[in-house]
Design a protein around this motif. Structure first.
Motif, short mmCIF file in Angstrom:
data_model
loop_
_atom_site.label_atom_id
_atom_site.label_comp_id
_atom_site.label_asym_id
_atom_site.label_seq_id
_atom_site.Cartn_x
_atom_site.Cartn_y
_atom_site.Cartn_z
N GLU A 1 51.38 44.66 42.32
CA GLU A 1 50.67 45.61 43.17
C GLU A 1 49.44 44.98 43.81
O GLU A 1 49.16 45.23 44.98
CB GLU A 1 50.27 46.83 42.33
CG GLU A 1 49.51 47.90 43.11
CD GLU A 1 49.08 49.05 42.22
OE1 GLU A 1 48.35 49.93 42.71
OE2 GLU A 1 49.45 49.07 41.04
N ARG A 2 48.73 44.15 43.05
CA ARG A 2 47.51 43.53 43.54
C ARG A 2 47.77 42.25 44.31
O ARG A 2 46.91 41.76 45.03
CB ARG A 2 46.59 43.21 42.35
CG ARG A 2 45.80 44.36 41.83
CD ARG A 2 44.52 44.54 42.64
NE ARG A 2 43.71 43.35 42.59
CZ ARG A 2 43.19 42.75 43.65
NH1 ARG A 2 43.44 43.22 44.85
NH2 ARG A 2 42.46 41.66 43.54
N GLY A 3 48.97 41.66 44.14
CA GLY A 3 49.22 40.36 44.74
C GLY A 3 48.50 39.25 44.01
O GLY A 3 48.19 38.21 44.59
N ALA A 4 48.24 39.46 42.72
CA ALA A 4 47.55 38.46 41.90
C ALA A 4 48.58 37.65 41.10
O ALA A 4 49.72 38.08 40.91
CB ALA A 4 46.56 39.13 40.96
N VAL B 1 35.47 47.20 37.63
CA VAL B 1 36.51 46.62 38.48
C VAL B 1 36.21 46.89 39.95
O VAL B 1 36.35 46.00 40.80
CB VAL B 1 37.90 47.17 38.08
CG1 VAL B 1 38.95 46.76 39.12
CG2 VAL B 1 38.30 46.66 36.70
N ASP B 2 35.79 48.11 40.28
CA ASP B 2 35.47 48.42 41.67
C ASP B 2 34.31 47.57 42.17
O ASP B 2 34.34 47.08 43.32
CB ASP B 2 35.12 49.91 41.81
CG ASP B 2 36.33 50.81 41.63
OD1 ASP B 2 37.46 50.29 41.75
OD2 ASP B 2 36.16 52.01 41.37
N ALA B 3 33.29 47.38 41.32
CA ALA B 3 32.15 46.58 41.73
C ALA B 3 32.55 45.12 41.92
O ALA B 3 32.15 44.47 42.89
CB ALA B 3 31.03 46.69 40.69
N LEU B 4 33.36 44.59 40.98
CA LEU B 4 33.80 43.21 41.09
C LEU B 4 34.70 43.02 42.30
O LEU B 4 34.59 42.03 43.03
CB LEU B 4 34.54 42.80 39.80
CG LEU B 4 34.95 41.34 39.67
CD1 LEU B 4 33.75 40.41 39.82
CD2 LEU B 4 35.64 41.11 38.33
N ARG B 5 35.60 43.98 42.53
CA ARG B 5 36.50 43.88 43.68
C ARG B 5 35.73 43.90 44.99
O ARG B 5 36.02 43.14 45.91
CB ARG B 5 37.50 45.04 43.62
CG ARG B 5 38.59 45.00 44.69
CD ARG B 5 39.54 46.16 44.48
NE ARG B 5 40.27 46.02 43.23
CZ ARG B 5 40.79 47.03 42.56
NH1 ARG B 5 40.61 48.27 42.99
NH2 ARG B 5 41.46 46.82 41.45
N LEU C 1 40.11 40.97 34.77
CA LEU C 1 39.84 40.03 35.85
C LEU C 1 40.94 40.04 36.91
O LEU C 1 40.68 39.91 38.10
CB LEU C 1 39.67 38.62 35.29
CG LEU C 1 38.40 38.38 34.48
CD1 LEU C 1 38.47 37.04 33.75
CD2 LEU C 1 37.17 38.43 35.38
N ALA C 2 42.20 40.21 36.47
CA ALA C 2 43.32 40.21 37.41
C ALA C 2 43.29 41.42 38.33
O ALA C 2 43.96 41.43 39.37
CB ALA C 2 44.65 40.16 36.65
N ASP C 3 42.53 42.46 37.96
CA ASP C 3 42.39 43.61 38.85
C ASP C 3 41.47 43.30 40.03
O ASP C 3 41.45 44.06 41.00
CB ASP C 3 41.82 44.80 38.07
CG ASP C 3 42.89 45.53 37.28
OD1 ASP C 3 44.08 45.38 37.63
OD2 ASP C 3 42.54 46.23 36.32
#
Length: 256
Positions: free
Chosen positions: A151-154, A17-21, A121-123
């Motif tokens: 929290e993510r605004g997704a 998730v960190d890498a994708l973000r 994916l939503a993260d």
């Protein structure tokens, strides 16, 4: 960037998730503090805020035309979108509707892990579409997922019933022009999109005409109504206004 693992450990999940973000931050240009995603002209009329609200879940009905018209605005603005559980999408039609195909992440066959993949994916991505092939998880898990969306605004668009959703989007009417009696080619499609928002008593509508020239917004005429809660007519009904007004006057006289 390595592909997402279907059943990751907590550590692997965080790393992915960190890498994708981080990757998305490098590619995505829009400001993330906007309350709603931008929409194309006409589609913005469906929403109180002018577009899909961040941190919300919307139910959507079947229909590729509905999906592409909802995704065109956000993708043109530079937002990344994931579509999970939908194969044979017809991406040329998506491009014709204005969707930026370079901003799409497709997971057509997630199997029974559709919701888990969507959650991952939503993260990292701001907008995710899910067509589930299995039952949704329990309410407690859905509540935790929706809290992460806020929290993510997704935002999630889902082809299923989601209790407490922001609203339901659908195609209520559809017709084609161009075919005659055994001859001709389809030239344009007329569709009516609707949005029943959870805080509004009546749905919103927008009429669109889709052709090789692009998408045109059709005028929806307002017709006098007897009482409240009557669904507005399509613009084509404007030619019948004199007859409608006469009928209304007859009813009013009879009631008086």
């Amino acid at each position: 960037m390595s592909p997402l693992t279907v059943y990751p450990t907590a550590r692997i999940r965080r790393e992915q998730v960190d890498a994708l973000r981080q990757h998305i931050r490098h590619l995505e240009s829009p400001q993330l503090d906007q309350p709603a995603f931008p929409s194309t002209a006409g589609v913005d009329r469906l929403f109180p805020d002018g577009g899909l609200r961040r941190g919300a879940v919307y139910e959507i009905s079947e229909g590729r035309s509905l999906l592409w018209n909802l995704l065109a605005g956000p993708s043109q603005a530079g937002h990344w979108i994931a579509i999970v559980g939908m194969a044979h999408l017809g991406l040329q039609a998506a491009a014709d509707a204005g969707v930026d195909l370079e901003r799409l992440v497709l997971v057509p066959h997630p199997g029974s892990s559709g919701f888990s993949v969507t959650s991952t994916l939503a993260d990292a991505l701001p907008l995710v579409v899910l067509s589930p092939s299995t039952a949704l998880p329990p309410q407690s898990q859905r509540d935790r997922f929706q809290a992460r969306l806020r929290e993510r605004g997704a935002t999630l668009l889902i082809r299923a019933t989601w209790p407490g959703s922001e609203g339901r989007l659908a195609i209520t009417q559809r017709s084609w022009d161009g075919l005659g009696d055994g001859f001709g080619l389809l030239s344009q499609q007329h569709i009516t999109l609707s949005h029943q928002h959870r805080r509004e008593a009546r749905p919103r509508y927008v009429d669109l005409c889709i052709s090789g020239r692009g998408i045109d917004v059709q005028h929806r005429a307002t017709i006098r109504q007897i009482g409240a809660g009557v669904e507005p007519h399509r613009a084509a009904a404007v030619e019948h206004e004199p007859l409608m007004e006469h009928a209304v006057s007859v009813v009013e006289k009879a009631a008086g």
